[in-house]
Design a protein around this motif. Structure first.
Motif, PDB file in Angstrom:
ATOM      1  N   GLY A 161      -1.701  -5.195   8.954  1.00  0.00           N
ATOM      2  CA  GLY A 161      -2.001  -3.805   8.643  1.00  0.00           C
ATOM      3  C   GLY A 161      -2.934  -3.636   7.474  1.00  0.00           C
ATOM      4  O   GLY A 161      -2.924  -2.591   6.800  1.00  0.00           O
TER       5      GLY A 161
ATOM      6  N   ASN B  13      -6.303  -2.768   5.554  1.00  0.00           N
ATOM      7  CA  ASN B  13      -7.373  -1.820   5.854  1.00  0.00           C
ATOM      8  C   ASN B  13      -8.286  -1.533   4.666  1.00  0.00           C
ATOM      9  O   ASN B  13      -9.132  -0.640   4.753  1.00  0.00           O
ATOM     10  CB  ASN B  13      -6.787  -0.507   6.393  1.00  0.00           C
ATOM     11  CG  ASN B  13      -5.709   0.081   5.485  1.00  0.00           C
ATOM     12  OD1 ASN B  13      -5.638  -0.241   4.302  1.00  0.00           O
ATOM     13  ND2 ASN B  13      -4.870   0.942   6.046  1.00  0.00           N
TER      14      ASN B  13
ATOM     15  N   SER C 264      -1.255   4.323  14.890  1.00  0.00           N
ATOM     16  CA  SER C 264      -0.713   3.649  13.711  1.00  0.00           C
ATOM     17  C   SER C 264      -1.364   4.155  12.426  1.00  0.00           C
ATOM     18  O   SER C 264      -2.583   4.366  12.385  1.00  0.00           O
ATOM     19  CB  SER C 264      -0.941   2.138  13.821  1.00  0.00           C
ATOM     20  OG  SER C 264      -0.614   1.487  12.603  1.00  0.00           O
ATOM     21  N   PRO C 265      -0.581   4.311  11.356  1.00  0.00           N
ATOM     22  CA  PRO C 265      -1.192   4.667  10.063  1.00  0.00           C
ATOM     23  C   PRO C 265      -2.036   3.538   9.497  1.00  0.00           C
ATOM     24  O   PRO C 265      -2.746   3.731   8.502  1.00  0.00           O
ATOM     25  CB  PRO C 265       0.023   4.951   9.171  1.00  0.00           C
ATOM     26  CG  PRO C 265       1.139   4.167   9.776  1.00  0.00           C
ATOM     27  CD  PRO C 265       0.887   4.183  11.263  1.00  0.00           C
ATOM     28  N   ARG C 266      -1.999   2.374  10.117  1.00  0.00           N
ATOM     29  CA  ARG C 266      -2.787   1.210   9.673  1.00  0.00           C
ATOM     30  C   ARG C 266      -4.010   0.969  10.555  1.00  0.00           C
ATOM     31  O   ARG C 266      -4.665  -0.060  10.430  1.00  0.00           O
ATOM     32  CB  ARG C 266      -1.885  -0.027   9.639  1.00  0.00           C
ATOM     33  CG  ARG C 266      -0.681   0.165   8.731  1.00  0.00           C
ATOM     34  CD  ARG C 266       0.442  -0.818   8.972  1.00  0.00           C
ATOM     35  NE  ARG C 266       1.621  -0.393   8.218  1.00  0.00           N
ATOM     36  CZ  ARG C 266       2.571   0.394   8.712  1.00  0.00           C
ATOM     37  NH1 ARG C 266       2.508   0.816   9.965  1.00  0.00           N
ATOM     38  NH2 ARG C 266       3.585   0.762   7.949  1.00  0.00           N
ATOM     39  N   HIS C 267      -4.281   1.901  11.457  1.00  0.00           N
ATOM     40  CA  HIS C 267      -5.391   1.761  12.403  1.00  0.00           C
ATOM     41  C   HIS C 267      -6.715   1.588  11.678  1.00  0.00           C
ATOM     42  O   HIS C 267      -7.025   2.298  10.717  1.00  0.00           O
ATOM     43  CB  HIS C 267      -5.463   2.994  13.295  1.00  0.00           C
ATOM     44  CG  HIS C 267      -6.690   3.061  14.148  1.00  0.00           C
ATOM     45  ND1 HIS C 267      -6.943   2.174  15.172  1.00  0.00           N
ATOM     46  CD2 HIS C 267      -7.749   3.920  14.123  1.00  0.00           C
ATOM     47  CE1 HIS C 267      -8.090   2.475  15.749  1.00  0.00           C
ATOM     48  NE2 HIS C 267      -8.595   3.535  15.128  1.00  0.00           N
TER      49      HIS C 267
ATOM     50  N   SER D  28       4.305  -6.130   7.203  1.00  0.00           N
ATOM     51  CA  SER D  28       3.377  -5.014   7.085  1.00  0.00           C
ATOM     52  C   SER D  28       3.993  -3.947   6.187  1.00  0.00           C
ATOM     53  O   SER D  28       3.680  -3.860   5.009  1.00  0.00           O
ATOM     54  CB  SER D  28       3.033  -4.434   8.459  1.00  0.00           C
ATOM     55  OG  SER D  28       2.040  -3.439   8.332  1.00  0.00           O
ATOM     56  N   SER D  29       4.929  -3.158   6.717  1.00  0.00           N
ATOM     57  CA  SER D  29       5.513  -2.076   5.909  1.00  0.00           C
ATOM     58  C   SER D  29       6.315  -2.604   4.736  1.00  0.00           C
ATOM     59  O   SER D  29       6.495  -1.901   3.731  1.00  0.00           O
ATOM     60  CB  SER D  29       6.396  -1.179   6.780  1.00  0.00           C
ATOM     61  OG  SER D  29       7.481  -1.910   7.338  1.00  0.00           O
TER      62      SER D  29
ATOM     63  N   GLU E 236       4.401  -2.284   1.402  1.00  0.00           N
ATOM     64  CA  GLU E 236       3.673  -1.024   1.254  1.00  0.00           C
ATOM     65  C   GLU E 236       4.409  -0.062   0.328  1.00  0.00           C
ATOM     66  O   GLU E 236       5.642  -0.056   0.262  1.00  0.00           O
ATOM     67  CB  GLU E 236       3.480  -0.359   2.616  1.00  0.00           C
ATOM     68  CG  GLU E 236       2.514  -1.117   3.521  1.00  0.00           C
ATOM     69  CD  GLU E 236       2.286  -0.453   4.858  1.00  0.00           C
ATOM     70  OE1 GLU E 236       1.302  -0.820   5.518  1.00  0.00           O
ATOM     71  OE2 GLU E 236       3.087   0.414   5.258  1.00  0.00           O
TER      72      GLU E 236
ATOM     73  N   PRO F 106       3.310   4.517   4.117  1.00  0.00           N
ATOM     74  CA  PRO F 106       2.800   4.013   5.389  1.00  0.00           C
ATOM     75  C   PRO F 106       1.285   3.787   5.366  1.00  0.00           C
ATOM     76  O   PRO F 106       0.507   4.702   5.106  1.00  0.00           O
ATOM     77  CB  PRO F 106       3.183   5.115   6.383  1.00  0.00           C
ATOM     78  CG  PRO F 106       4.413   5.715   5.801  1.00  0.00           C
ATOM     79  CD  PRO F 106       4.173   5.704   4.313  1.00  0.00           C
ATOM     80  N   GLY F 107       0.880   2.554   5.583  1.00  0.00           N
ATOM     81  CA  GLY F 107      -0.537   2.211   5.601  1.00  0.00           C
ATOM     82  C   GLY F 107      -1.145   1.930   4.246  1.00  0.00           C
ATOM     83  O   GLY F 107      -2.333   1.619   4.155  1.00  0.00           O
TER      84      GLY F 107
ATOM     85  N   LYS G  93      -0.955  -0.522   1.147  1.00  0.00           N
ATOM     86  CA  LYS G  93      -0.400  -1.777   0.665  1.00  0.00           C
ATOM     87  C   LYS G  93      -0.213  -1.751  -0.847  1.00  0.00           C
ATOM     88  O   LYS G  93      -0.981  -1.121  -1.586  1.00  0.00           O
ATOM     89  CB  LYS G  93      -1.328  -2.939   1.055  1.00  0.00           C
ATOM     90  CG  LYS G  93      -1.376  -3.205   2.558  1.00  0.00           C
ATOM     91  CD  LYS G  93      -0.073  -3.772   3.056  1.00  0.00           C
ATOM     92  CE  LYS G  93      -0.119  -4.193   4.517  1.00  0.00           C
ATOM     93  NZ  LYS G  93       0.010  -3.069   5.457  1.00  0.00           N
TER      94      LYS G  93
END
Length: 234
Positions: free
Chosen positions: A19, A21, A45-48, A204-205, A208, A211-212, A214
Motif C-alpha cells: 500500500g 503511495n 482502496s484508500p491505497r490505490h 499494510s494498515s 499506518e 487509512p492509506g 503510512k
C-alpha cells in the motif's frame, strides 16, 4: 503484451510493506530493510495508485532494490496491461476471486511470478487452498473479510493462526511457499513469525496512522521486529 521476466523474489524470508503511495514512505521502507514493496492498483482502496503515479514512483526506485509487487483485484486485461507497463513489477499479486486458470493465464501473459492472496477464517478455507497452491508461485494468507466488505483482504484483522498447523494445512499447501498477512503490527509480527513460521510477512494498515497514510516509525519498527524474528543479519 508482455513484460521482461524479473527476479522470482519468492525466496524466504520476505518482509513486504504494501500500500505504498509516496516516495518518502518508499524510501523509509527501503532504508529499514524491507525486501518487497507493494503497490495497490484498485480504485476502491484508500491505497490505490493510478497509472501515472505508478510510473512516477517506479522511476524513483533504485536499481537492484527491493522487489516491486503490483496488487490488483479481479482486474481485466486492459487494466493489468496498463498497470504492468506503468510499474514494471517483479511480481503480480492477485487479491480477488481469481481462479487457478486465471493465475496460469496471468503468469503466461506477463512472464512474472504470481502471488495469490487467500482469505482464511476456518478449516474450509484451509482445504480450499489446495488448487491455488498447485497453481500460484506463492500464497499470501490473509484474514477473510466480512460478508459485507467492499474491499478484499483482512482489513486490519488477524485470523486464527492455529489453522496454519497440522496435517490439513500441510496437505493443502504442499511445497508452495507462503506469506502471512492480516492484522500484523510492529507489536505482533515477531510472535506471528515464531508461531506460524511463514516464508514472509506482509503489512499494510498495521503500519499506518490513517487509512492509506503510512507511519515511518511504524514501518521501521515492523521491519526491525520482522528481521530479528527471521534472524536476518544487517
Amino acid at each position: 503484451m508482455t513484460a521482461p521476466a524479473g527476479p522470482s523474489s519468492t525466496s524466504s524470508p520476505a518482509i513486504k510493506i504494501c500500500g505504498l503511495n509516496r516516495p518518502d514512505m518508499i524510501r523509509t521502507a527501503i532504508e529499514a530493510g524491507a525486501t518487497h514493496l507493494g503497490f495497490v492498483h484498485f480504485a476502491p482502496s484508500p491505497r490505490h495508485v493510478d497509472h501515472a503515479d505508478l510510473a512516477r514512483l517506479a522511476d524513483g526506485l533504485p536499481r537492484g532494490g527491493p522487489a516491486k509487487v503490483l496488487l490488483t483485484v479481479d482486474a481485466d486485461w486492459p487494466v493489468l496491461d496498463a498497470a504492468v507497463d506503468a510499474l514494471g513489477p517483479d511480481l503480480l499479486q492477485l487479491h480477488g476471486h481469481e481462479t487457478p486458470e486465471r493465475i496460469d493465464a496471468v503468469r503466461s501473459r506477463y512472464r512474472l511470478p504470481v502471488i495469490k492472496a487467500a482469505g482464511i477464517a476456518d478449516a474450509a478455507d484451509i482445504a480450499a487452498l489446495k488448487p491455488l497452491a498447485a497453481t500460484a508461485d506463492l500464497l499470501l494468507l490473509d484474514a477473510r473479510p466480512p460478508r459485507d466488505a467492499t474491499r478484499p483482504g483482512g482489513l486490519g484483522q488477524a485470523f486464527d493462526w492455529r489453522l496454519l498447523s497440522g496435517a490439513e494445512f500441510a496437505a493443502a499447501i504442499g511445497q508452495t511457499p507462503w506469506w502471512l498477512a492480516g492484522g500484523l503490527t510492529p507489536a505482533t509480527v515477531a510472535d506471528a513469525i515464531t508461531r506460524t513460521r511463514p516464508q514472509g510477512v506482509d503489512v499494510s494498515s498495521g503500519v499506518e496512522s490513517a487509512p492509506g497514510v503510512k507511519d515511518p516509525a511504524a514501518i521501521r519498527a515492523f521491519v526491525s521486529a520482522a528481521r530479528a524474528a527471521f534472524d536476518l543479519k544487517t
